[in-house]
Design a protein around this motif. Structure first.
Motif, short mmCIF file in Angstrom:
data_model
loop_
_atom_site.label_atom_id
_atom_site.label_comp_id
_atom_site.label_asym_id
_atom_site.label_seq_id
_atom_site.Cartn_x
_atom_site.Cartn_y
_atom_site.Cartn_z
N ASP A 110 0.91 -0.99 -0.11
CA ASP A 110 0.05 0.22 0.09
C ASP A 110 0.87 1.35 -0.06
O ASP A 110 1.41 1.51 0.97
CB ASP A 110 -0.96 -0.01 1.25
N THR A 111 0.74 2.11 -1.01
CA THR A 111 1.38 3.06 -1.01
C THR A 111 0.43 4.26 -1.64
O THR A 111 0.40 4.80 -2.57
CB THR A 111 2.63 3.13 -2.37
N SER A 112 -0.11 4.68 -0.49
CA SER A 112 -1.26 5.59 -0.90
C SER A 112 -0.77 6.83 -1.38
O SER A 112 -1.60 7.89 -1.78
CB SER A 112 -2.26 5.80 0.45
N TYR A 178 -1.37 2.38 -5.17
CA TYR A 178 -0.10 1.82 -4.98
C TYR A 178 0.92 1.66 -6.13
O TYR A 178 0.50 1.91 -7.15
CB TYR A 178 -0.49 0.15 -4.66
#
Length: 680
Positions: A110-112, A178
């Protein structure tokens, strides 16, 4: 991996419906079920709040009603009520949607905070199409080594729009952004389309990801196919398509092996390719699905090729097949062996017709000839044609007289032709379809008198078929030929006076082809010559009507009987001879002899008459050819003459010399290599 794992990974089953239903449906809205020929929009996907899953309800076909697992079970022939089948259903969903659950993969990182460049459109929101962004990079040596194991070159990758990627950004099921970044241990590639991308990570737990709009009928490799070809493989995945292409084959794949193949695409491809072959994986799913697709798509005559692979993870698809060292020729041989098994029965029949050059067939005996030029030989047809009252029936009666003459008889007048005798007493059969029984009796009496017999030998049979229907006539001829072949140890000669009376219409193409092919077949089976009389007025060198055209192709020779300038004299000229030129066959004359009470031979026409006939025929053909174009080259003119007269190249060239000598054609002043029509 269990049921709940799949529901969580697929938005409670909605993603499964999106994947297998190739239509942009909306929740709660009715639509046509694309999985069968649905005629009324009575199908919808809805959220079942009680069980917290998405379901489909089809009022037109209850088999398709239920949750996502029941849908996949219906499509694959598996039952959710059977524990083993249900595990297989879950495995199929995990495989086709690339969830990675069977390998223990949970979620993407998760790379918001990563910003997605492609914002979703209103249409994408309805379809839940995921926006994406990629950062491509250049091919390196590691990439080349990886792909070369499957014999896929950088050129092939570029052709199919496959790009090595530095990073890929998109959103997950919950809409969170992401980014995936490649590493030396986990390279990343993108199958790039106009509005979509499919991510391939060969060494990662989750190998495939999708983003963008794949469309309703995703088909990888379709744009790269040639306009036409002989062999097309439908295979399981994109890498298999490129492996086949790298080895010289045409190939495509759909989204997965379990995807329903669109008939619209198959319809298009069936016009472009002779063979469309399913080349799926050799594991359990691939074998079952390929068999099912072949059965479902019977109208398209799909073939199903099985590879000699174990079906394990390391040895199941065509990419593995080539990686094991197999070549283009190996796969082609595998396909040829498959064709052999399909065509075994037909090829066995054809094998008996194959020419064995080291064991030549026996030379066909000449039954009817003139000046040693064969007109009627064993296994062939001889056609006698002409107008009303030209003497055709009397002419064929003379041929029969030569066939039934006593063994030591000499001086038989057979009106200019030589007839092989019949010392072994094989059957001679005469079928008259036009004249009355009284007239037939007179003709037979005359031919017996011509050959010096008082009575008919036992093996000579004459039949008046005018009282039979046309259909019964041919059947009677076929049956009687078979009977007499065995009764008399063979058939020497058959005469059918009135072939047109065996069918309803001589201008019916299908009937004409059928009757001539049947007679030609019988001539071959019984190793005899069949003489047919065609009551048509010939038009130049070609016979009229479909029956005449078919005889023109099949008959070994065609003789035309016409009235001379003296009405009492009939002239026999050749329209076709298989060995030689019809214009080189002498013009034979016969007429009624009152003292002998029969027609008698008057000899050949003078050479001047033969040359005049040759000139007239060549003038007629030249006028017809040059009416289409003003100038014709030498080779083209030779080919036209070969076609018009059904002669070989050497004879056609001699005709060109004759035409130049008679100034029927002259050299073109504008083009020295071309001819034009002379002053004729």
């Amino acid at each position: 991996m269990n049921k709940e794992d799949i529901l969580q990974a697929t938005d409670r089953g909605l993603s499964v419906f999106r994947h297998y239903l190739p239509v942009p449906f909306r929740i709660g809205k009715k639509f046509l079920n694309p999985l069968y020929k649905d005629t009324k929009a009575s199908c919808n996907v809805y959220y079942d709040r009680r069980h917290s899953v998405y379901k489909m309800k089809d009022f037109g076909n209850e088999e398709y009603s239920g949750d996502c697992f029941e849908l996949v079970g219906t499509m694959t022939g598996l039952s959710c009520r059977n524990a083993k089948d249900f595990v297989e259903i879950m495995r199929i969903i995990d495989h086709d949607l690339h969830l990675g659950l069977a390998d223990g993969y949970e979620n993407c990182v998760d790379t918001s905070s990563v910003q997605v460049v492609c914002p979703p459109t209103p249409e994408q929101v309805i379809k839940k199409i995921r926006p994406y962004n990629i950062v491509p990079r250049a091919f390196n040596e590691t990439d080349r080594i990886f792909w070369s194991k499957s014999r896929i070159t950088e050129h092939t990758l570029n052709k199919y729009n496959v790009r090595p990627l530095h990073s890929f950004s998109s959103v997950n099921q919950e809409g969170k952004s992401y980014t995936l970044t490649e590493t030396a241990q986990e390279p990343m590639y993108g199958y790039v389309g106009d509005k979509y991308i499919k991510i391939y990570r060969p060494r990662s737990e989750m190998r495939f990801l999708y983003a963008g709009d794949l469309g309703d009928n995703y088909c990888f490799g379709l744009d790269q196919l040639s306009a036409k070809g002989d062999l097309l493989f439908i295979t399981g995945g994109e890498k298999d398509v490129m492996s086949l292409a790298a080895n010289g084959f045409h190939a495509i794949c759909f989204n997965s092996e379990t995807t329903v193949i669109p008939t619209s695409v198959l319809m298009l491809l069936s016009y472009r390719f002779k063979h469309i072959v399913l080349l799926y994986d050799m594991d359990k799913t691939g074998l079952e699905v390929s068999a099912k697709r072949q059965e479902e798509l019977k109208p398209f005559a799909l073939k199903r090729l099985l590879q000699p692979l174990s079906g394990t993870k390391e040895e199941k698809d065509v990419t593995d097949y080539f990686a094991l060292g197999h070549t283009h020729d190996d796969l082609l041989k595998l396909f040829l062996n498959h064709l052999d098994s399909l065509y075994k029965e037909d090829m066995s029949a054809l094998k008996s017709c194959e020419l064995d050059f080291n064991n030549p067939p026996p030379v066909a005996q000449m039954i009817v000839s003139v000046n040693d030029v064969p007109l009627g030989t064993q296994g062939n047809l001889l056609c006698i044609t002409g107008g009303e009252g030209t003497g055709k029936s009397n002419y064929v009666a003379a041929l029969i007289a030569g066939a039934v003459k006593p063994e030591n008889a000499e001086g038989i007048d057979t009106l200019g032709v030589s007839i092989e005798g019949n010392p072994k007493g094989k059957a001679v059969l005469f079928y008259d379809t036009e004249q009355s029984e009284v007239q037939l009796y007179k003709n037979v009496s005359t031919l017996l008198r011509r050959c010096g017999r008082d009575t008919m030998p036992e093996w000579f049979k004459a039949y008046c078929l005018t009282g039979m229907s046309r259909k019964e006539r041919l059947k009677s001829i076929v049956l009687s030929m078979d009977k007499f072949h065995y009764q008399y140890g063979g058939i020497h000669l058959v005469v059918i006076d009135g072939i047109a009376d065996l069918i309803r219409c001589a201008n019916d193409e299908a009937e004409s082809i059928a009757v001539v092919e049947e007679l030609y077949r019988l001539a071959g089976i019984y190793n005899t010559c069949i003489v047919t009389v065609l009551h048509f007025i010939p038009n130049g060198l070609k016979l009229r009507g479909h029956l005449g055209s078919e005889l023109q192709r099949k008959a070994a020779a065609i003789l035309s009987i016409e009235k001379d300038t003296k009405p009492a004299v009939s002239v026999v000229k050749a329209l076709k001879v298989r060995d030689g030129s019809p214009l080189d066959v002498p013009l034979m004359q016969f007429a009624w002899d009152k003292e002998k009470a029969m027609h008698a031979y008057l000899g050949e026409k003078p050479k001047e008459e033969k040359d005049r006939r040759k000139e007239e025929e060549l003038v007629a053909v030249a006028r017809e050819l040059f009416s289409r174009k003003r100038f014709i080259g030498y080779m083209e003119l030779s080919e036209e003459l070969q076609t018009a007269f059904e002669v070989k190249e050497r004879t056609a060239k001699s005709y060109i010399r004759f035409m130049r000598e008679k100034e029927i054609i002259v050299k073109s002043p504008d083009s020295p290599n071309s001819y034009m029509l002379g002053e004729v």
